[in-house]
Design a protein around this motif. Structure first.
Motif, PDB file in Angstrom:
ATOM      1  N   GLY A  35       0.813  -1.215   0.000  1.00 36.52           N
ATOM      2  CA  GLY A  35       0.000   0.000   0.000  1.00 36.52           C
ATOM      3  C   GLY A  35       0.845   1.263   0.000  1.00 36.52           C
ATOM      4  N   PHE A  51      -6.902   0.028  -1.687  1.00 39.42           N
ATOM      5  CA  PHE A  51      -6.546   0.392  -0.321  1.00 39.42           C
ATOM      6  C   PHE A  51      -6.056  -0.805   0.493  1.00 39.42           C
ATOM      7  CE2 PHE A  51      -9.462   3.586  -1.866  1.00 39.42           C
ATOM      8  CZ  PHE A  51      -8.764   4.741  -1.576  1.00 39.42           C
ATOM      9  N   ARG A  64      -3.905  -0.831   3.957  1.00 40.65           N
ATOM     10  CA  ARG A  64      -4.023   0.505   4.538  1.00 40.65           C
ATOM     11  C   ARG A  64      -5.055   0.480   5.652  1.00 40.65           C
ATOM     12  NH1 ARG A  64      -1.786   4.539   1.689  1.00 40.65           N
ATOM     13  NH2 ARG A  64      -1.048   4.005  -0.368  1.00 40.65           N
TER      14      ARG A  64
END
Length: 181
Positions: A46, A160, A163
């Motif tokens: 990420g 994402f 994250r």
């Protein structure tokens, strides 16, 4: 991930499991053929726009690795860029993909050429079948559950992935989902 032609050693039996215990490195004979590449990963998972991405992989060969490379491209277009992989351990090789702009998708694969000129790739079908590793570069935070879940990536990973995300939502259920307590 290494392939062996033979392993010589003492057979050890404990708790219904058999193990071969080689006595010296000479007891391990690597298979003859192209390099074996395994365990390819990118760090950090990420990445943001200021992060160089470290690509780490493991390579073994019966005669030795002569050259090893990362091939990467930006947003699925244009030619692949080449970056050298450096040996940092017995079988560990690393290289760096430079920091990229916001909302960039990087596709990459690694390859190795041994002293006999034989070549291998990871993923094994790269580059011919457009089978690549990929990651998404962003500093943004997801604003909705849709943004967390939606992806066009072939592997199904969210942009994402890896994250931390905080979001709110409304959960709607009725008595057919959960009975009365």
């Amino acid at each position: 991930g290494a392939m062996f032609e033979s392993i010589t050693g003492v057979v050890y039996h404990v708790y219904a499991n058999y193990t071969i215990m080689p006595r010296t490195m000479d007891d391990l004979v690597l298979a003859v053929g192209p390099p074996v590449i395994s365990g390819t990963e990118y760090i950090p998972c990420g990445p943001g726009t200021e992060d160089e991405v470290l690509i780490e992989t493991h390579m073994t060969d019966d005669t030795g690795i002569d050259e090893a490379f990362i091939w990467y491209r930006v947003n699925g277009t244009g030619p692949f860029n080449q970056t050298l992989l450096n040996q940092v351990g017995d079988i560990t090789y690393t290289g760096v993909v430079p920091a990229q702009a916001e909302a960039t998708t990087i596709e990459f694969y690694v390859n190795a050429i041994d002293d006999d000129g034989e070549e291998s790739f990871d993923p094994p079908d790269a580059p011919d079948n457009e089978d690549y590793f990929s990651y998404y570069v962003t500093d943004a935070a997801a604003a909705s559950i849709y943004e967390l879940q939606y992806t066009e990536a072939a592997d199904g990973d969210s942009p994402f992935v890896c994250r931390e995300a905080t979001f709110t939502g409304i959960v709607t259920v009725d008595t057919t989902d959960y009975g009365y307590a």
